[in-house]
Design an enzyme around this catalytic site. Structure first.
Site, short mmCIF file in Angstrom:
data_model
loop_
_atom_site.label_atom_id
_atom_site.label_comp_id
_atom_site.label_asym_id
_atom_site.label_seq_id
_atom_site.Cartn_x
_atom_site.Cartn_y
_atom_site.Cartn_z
N HIS A 37 0.85 -1.20 0.00
CA HIS A 37 0.00 0.00 0.00
C HIS A 37 0.88 1.26 0.00
CE1 HIS A 37 -2.77 -2.90 2.25
NE2 HIS A 37 -3.53 -2.53 1.24
N ARG A 193 -3.93 -10.05 4.18
CA ARG A 193 -4.32 -11.40 4.64
C ARG A 193 -3.11 -12.22 5.10
NH1 ARG A 193 -8.41 -10.61 0.72
NH2 ARG A 193 -10.47 -10.91 1.63
P1 AMP Z 1 -6.62 -3.66 -0.28
O1 AMP Z 1 -6.40 -2.89 0.97
O2 AMP Z 1 -6.16 -5.07 -0.21
O3 AMP Z 1 -8.00 -3.47 -0.84
O4 AMP Z 1 -5.64 -3.00 -1.37
C1 AMP Z 1 -5.66 -1.63 -1.64
C2 AMP Z 1 -4.81 -1.38 -2.87
O5 AMP Z 1 -3.47 -1.80 -2.62
C3 AMP Z 1 -5.30 -2.17 -4.09
O6 AMP Z 1 -5.18 -1.35 -5.25
C4 AMP Z 1 -4.35 -3.34 -4.13
O7 AMP Z 1 -4.18 -3.89 -5.42
C5 AMP Z 1 -3.05 -2.67 -3.65
N1 AMP Z 1 -2.12 -3.67 -3.14
C6 AMP Z 1 -2.39 -4.68 -2.26
N2 AMP Z 1 -1.29 -5.44 -2.07
C7 AMP Z 1 -0.31 -4.90 -2.84
C8 AMP Z 1 1.06 -5.23 -3.09
N3 AMP Z 1 1.64 -6.28 -2.51
N4 AMP Z 1 1.76 -4.46 -3.95
C9 AMP Z 1 1.17 -3.39 -4.57
N5 AMP Z 1 -0.11 -3.02 -4.38
C10 AMP Z 1 -0.84 -3.77 -3.53
#
Ligand code: AMP
Length: 287
Positions: A37, A193
């Site tokens: 993030h 996760r």
């Molecule tokens: P989430 O909080 O999982 O909904 O993710 C929020 C944003 O962060 C989304 O655009 C995800 O694709 C991105 N994201 C999650 N994990 C990663 C990662 N390991 N590398 C880059 N972006 C990520």
């Protein structure tokens, strides 16, 4: 860094004369923030006057209520990380603000936008209603945050493709930027996760990326169906991991492909379970 629990206060802040013509880079998240993030925040910071993050665990995109209940929540630490990495504004709305009753905005569905086909494969096949929930909440978040550019991770490749299409059709003035997947040193894609993994599952999980990179190396000597089987077999060799799907797809259409074609941009996507925790990853297959 300013934190807005109340979205009306955020909207008034944006209306101040000194903020009117600023470019806004937006990073939507569900919290439990990690360096993946933060990499999006850093990219947004380089390209915009203001960086806005949202933290909202969206119930509508969870097909499994237990997954929603167990989703990690670490707001105080999240805010520290955001502040430490140059984020300017954070909204932490509650469910009532995001889903007001009566509805304040006209939400388009996948079928209104003629993009259901993108949501039928891979994640959509195993997570009923997931992408409908994603495009619903992102339309609301865009209406609130008013971004110039939105930064999303390639880690969720199908989500990125669907949101790119949604923005093109619905709000073409917002640019969507896909950012590469940030990984642990052992290759495991960072994910909120990952916190839910036992230490044994955590030790086994890097096999996912290891297998994907090996698949890219051997792809020229095998046909696509064999390669998919090989990936599934390799990952399932770990007693801690169980493949849900392996997909080899066209980057643009997300259609599964069965024959190699040198002119096509191809991606390999996988989902698997480590116990009850669902992990996804993907890489481009390139020569
Ligand atoms: P989430 O909080 O999982 O909904 O993710 C929020 C944003 O962060 C989304 O655009 C995800 O694709 C991105 N994201 C999650 N994990 C990663 C990662 N390991 N590398 C880059 N972006 C990520």
């Amino acid at each position: 860094m300013k934190v807005f629990e109340n979205i009306e206060l955020y909207k008034s802040f944006l209306k101040k004369p000194e903020n009117k013509n600023k470019t806004i880079g937006f990073v939507p998240t569900m919290g439990a923030l990690h360096l993946g993030h933060i990499s999006l925040i850093k990219t947004a910071k380089k390209q915009n006057d203001l960086v806005v993050a949202s933290i909202f665990v969206n119930p509508k995109q969870f097909n499994d209520p237990t997954d929603f209940k167990n989703y990690p929540k670490t707001i105080p630490q999240d805010l520290q990380k955001l502040e430490g990495n140059g984020c300017d504004l954070v909204i932490t709305p509650n469910e009532h603000e995001i889903y007001p009753n009566p509805e304040e905005i006209d939400i388009k569905t996948l079928s209104d936008l003629n993009i259901e086909h993108l949501a039928k494969t891979m994640e959509g096949r195993y997570r009923a209603g997931h992408f409908e929930g994603v495009i619903n909440v992102v339309q609301r978040l865009f209406a609130i945050t008013k971004p110039t550019t939105c930064y999303l991770g390639e880690k969720d490749f199908q989500q990125l493709s669907i949101l790119k299409k949604m923005a093109q059709k619905l709000m073409p003035n917002i640019t969507i930027i896909g950012c590469s997947t940030y990984r642990e040193e052992d290759g495991l894609a960072m994910s909120s996760r990952n916190k839910l993994l036992t230490s044994k599952q955590r030790e086994s999980a890097p096999l996912i990326y290891k297998t994907l990179t090996k698949a890219n190396e051997i792809k020229n000597s095998v046909e696509i169906p064999e390669l998919k089987n090989w990936i599934e077999t390799e990952i399932n060799k770990s007693p801690d991991l169980k493949i849900e799907y392996v997909a080899i797809i066209d980057n643009e259409t997300l259609e599964p492909i069965n024959k190699w074609n040198n002119n096509q941009m191809i991606r390999c996507c996988v989902a698997c379970y480590a116990g009850k925790t669902r992990l996804i990853d993907n890489i481009p297959l390139i020569n």
